[in-house]
Design a protein around this motif. Sequence first.
Motif, mmCIF file in Angstrom:
data_model
loop_
_atom_site.group_PDB
_atom_site.id
_atom_site.type_symbol
_atom_site.label_atom_id
_atom_site.label_comp_id
_atom_site.label_asym_id
_atom_site.label_seq_id
_atom_site.Cartn_x
_atom_site.Cartn_y
_atom_site.Cartn_z
ATOM 1 N N VAL A 155 10.304 -0.022 -9.191
ATOM 2 C CA VAL A 155 9.540 1.180 -9.484
ATOM 3 C C VAL A 155 8.174 1.094 -8.821
ATOM 4 O O VAL A 155 7.584 0.014 -8.724
ATOM 5 N N VAL A 156 7.711 2.223 -8.304
ATOM 6 C CA VAL A 156 6.335 2.349 -7.827
ATOM 7 C C VAL A 156 5.761 3.619 -8.427
ATOM 8 O O VAL A 156 6.492 4.543 -8.782
ATOM 9 N N THR A 157 4.446 3.655 -8.551
ATOM 10 C CA THR A 157 3.782 4.809 -9.148
ATOM 11 C C THR A 157 2.603 5.215 -8.265
ATOM 12 O O THR A 157 2.092 4.409 -7.487
ATOM 13 N N GLY A 158 2.188 6.472 -8.385
ATOM 14 C CA GLY A 158 1.034 6.903 -7.614
ATOM 15 C C GLY A 158 0.903 8.411 -7.573
ATOM 16 O O GLY A 158 1.745 9.145 -8.104
ATOM 17 N N CYS A 159 -0.153 8.853 -6.925
ATOM 18 C CA CYS A 159 -0.434 10.282 -6.792
ATOM 19 C C CYS A 159 0.349 10.885 -5.637
ATOM 20 O O CYS A 159 0.975 11.922 -5.770
ATOM 21 N N TYR A 160 0.279 10.249 -4.465
ATOM 22 C CA TYR A 160 0.972 10.691 -3.250
ATOM 23 C C TYR A 160 0.581 12.112 -2.866
ATOM 24 O O TYR A 160 1.412 12.948 -2.535
ATOM 25 N N ASP A 161 -0.732 12.358 -2.934
ATOM 26 C CA ASP A 161 -1.288 13.636 -2.503
ATOM 27 C C ASP A 161 -1.473 13.562 -0.987
ATOM 28 O O ASP A 161 -2.068 12.602 -0.487
ATOM 29 N N TRP A 162 -0.986 14.577 -0.281
ATOM 30 C CA TRP A 162 -1.027 14.593 1.177
ATOM 31 C C TRP A 162 -0.251 13.382 1.701
ATOM 32 O O TRP A 162 -0.808 12.420 2.223
ATOM 33 N N LEU A 163 1.065 13.436 1.572
ATOM 34 C CA LEU A 163 1.929 12.329 1.984
ATOM 35 C C LEU A 163 1.698 11.996 3.455
ATOM 36 O O LEU A 163 1.679 12.889 4.305
ATOM 37 N N HIS A 164 1.525 10.714 3.780
ATOM 38 C CA HIS A 164 1.220 10.294 5.144
ATOM 39 C C HIS A 164 2.023 9.047 5.498
ATOM 40 O O HIS A 164 2.790 8.516 4.681
ATOM 41 N N SER A 165 1.826 8.577 6.725
ATOM 42 C CA SER A 165 2.624 7.464 7.226
ATOM 43 C C SER A 165 2.396 6.179 6.440
ATOM 44 O O SER A 165 3.298 5.337 6.353
ATOM 45 N N GLY A 166 1.198 6.008 5.851
ATOM 46 C CA GLY A 166 0.954 4.826 5.030
ATOM 47 C C GLY A 166 1.821 4.815 3.786
ATOM 48 O O GLY A 166 2.353 3.765 3.388
ATOM 49 N N HIS A 167 1.976 5.981 3.147
ATOM 50 C CA HIS A 167 2.879 6.077 1.991
ATOM 51 C C HIS A 167 4.308 5.730 2.401
ATOM 52 O O HIS A 167 5.012 4.983 1.707
ATOM 53 N N VAL A 168 4.743 6.317 3.514
ATOM 54 C CA VAL A 168 6.122 6.104 3.955
ATOM 55 C C VAL A 168 6.365 4.633 4.268
ATOM 56 O O VAL A 168 7.410 4.071 3.922
ATOM 57 N N ARG A 169 5.390 3.999 4.906
ATOM 58 C CA ARG A 169 5.535 2.572 5.205
ATOM 59 C C ARG A 169 5.636 1.753 3.923
ATOM 60 O O ARG A 169 6.435 0.801 3.833
ATOM 61 N N PHE A 170 4.849 2.112 2.921
ATOM 62 C CA PHE A 170 4.924 1.435 1.621
ATOM 63 C C PHE A 170 6.324 1.589 1.026
ATOM 64 O O PHE A 170 6.925 0.612 0.562
ATOM 65 N N PHE A 171 6.862 2.817 1.037
ATOM 66 C CA PHE A 171 8.212 3.035 0.515
ATOM 67 C C PHE A 171 9.238 2.224 1.306
ATOM 68 O O PHE A 171 10.177 1.650 0.733
ATOM 69 N N GLU A 172 9.072 2.191 2.608
ATOM 70 C CA GLU A 172 10.002 1.450 3.456
ATOM 71 C C GLU A 172 10.007 -0.031 3.085
ATOM 72 O O GLU A 172 11.069 -0.653 2.940
ATOM 73 N N GLU A 173 8.819 -0.596 2.923
ATOM 74 C CA GLU A 173 8.728 -2.018 2.603
ATOM 75 C C GLU A 173 9.261 -2.312 1.203
ATOM 76 O O GLU A 173 9.990 -3.290 0.994
ATOM 77 N N VAL A 174 8.915 -1.463 0.238
ATOM 78 C CA VAL A 174 9.343 -1.704 -1.132
ATOM 79 C C VAL A 174 10.857 -1.533 -1.268
ATOM 80 O O VAL A 174 11.497 -2.242 -2.050
ATOM 81 N N SER A 175 11.442 -0.622 -0.505
ATOM 82 C CA SER A 175 12.878 -0.387 -0.614
ATOM 83 C C SER A 175 13.684 -1.610 -0.188
ATOM 84 O O SER A 175 14.863 -1.725 -0.530
ATOM 85 N N ALA A 176 13.060 -2.532 0.544
ATOM 86 C CA ALA A 176 13.749 -3.771 0.900
ATOM 87 C C ALA A 176 13.959 -4.662 -0.320
ATOM 88 O O ALA A 176 14.792 -5.575 -0.287
#
Length: 286
Positions: A155-176
């Motif tokens: 699980v991850v939590t956050g605001c994710y206002d104005w989704l950007h490449s940093g958010h996506v990279r975080f999701f990519e890494e955590v999904s591993a």
Amino acid sequence: MNAPAPSRQPPPTRTASTHAAAVLVSGPFDDLRSHHVRFLQEAARRGPVTVLLWTDDAIVRFHGQPPRFPFPERLYLLKALRFVHNVVPVANPDHPDPSLLPTGPLLWIEPPFPEHQPPPPKHPNLETFRLAEADLAGFPLPEPLPADPRRKKVVVTGCYDWLHSGHVRFFEEVSALGNLYVVVGNDANVRALKGPGHPLQSQDERRYMVAAIRYVTETFISSGQGWLDADPEIRRLRPEIYAVNEDGDKGGKREYCAQMGIQYVVLKRTPAPGLPARSSTQLRGF
């Protein structure tokens, strides 16, 4: 109390007269927002979507100024979307190289929003179709991805206002680490934590954008308050891992995980290779 969760059923839409084996869309997709993602979602209902993504030089020629986000970043974001099958760089949107196009029958879909659109490419098996504004109404959530029972729940939590490449990279890494569940902060709590002007986007829009990312298994909106506003959702999910980035390592989360018997993982804020570091604060300007 949170607003009811948005429907998972997309709004009624017109259909093209002939089903196409492959869908083509074209554009700069600069500063990716929810209306772009809705367009791609609706296009994907008609077949696998190939995006003809304009190079930086092509954007300069068409719009007279460089894009806000460079080509590698725009490419990275589009490839992370569940609704995109393939992305092809095009230096000349008016005359894309025919060898770059998918084989077989094609459906060229145009968006309703006011962005310059090149003419459809010449192709013997191509049909054209323009979506209407009404086709892109609301934020219909895609179905959750199938969870692999052999993998842990993360699980991850956050605001994710104005989704950007940093958010996506975080999701990519955590999904591993396992099947990824994202709890998006509710509007009232984000406002309480961050102050006036926050969030820029509603909880439903923010959740929609997160749900569109292919690394995310399922999304929720938090129903609690404070830094541990996702506690009710975490108790229902019963994850083995709670992951945060360095900025999110606060608010008693570490102690909370120790009490709950959840592994606590802190990741460094590292952009995807070749991309600049991004933050919502930087993009908003406050």
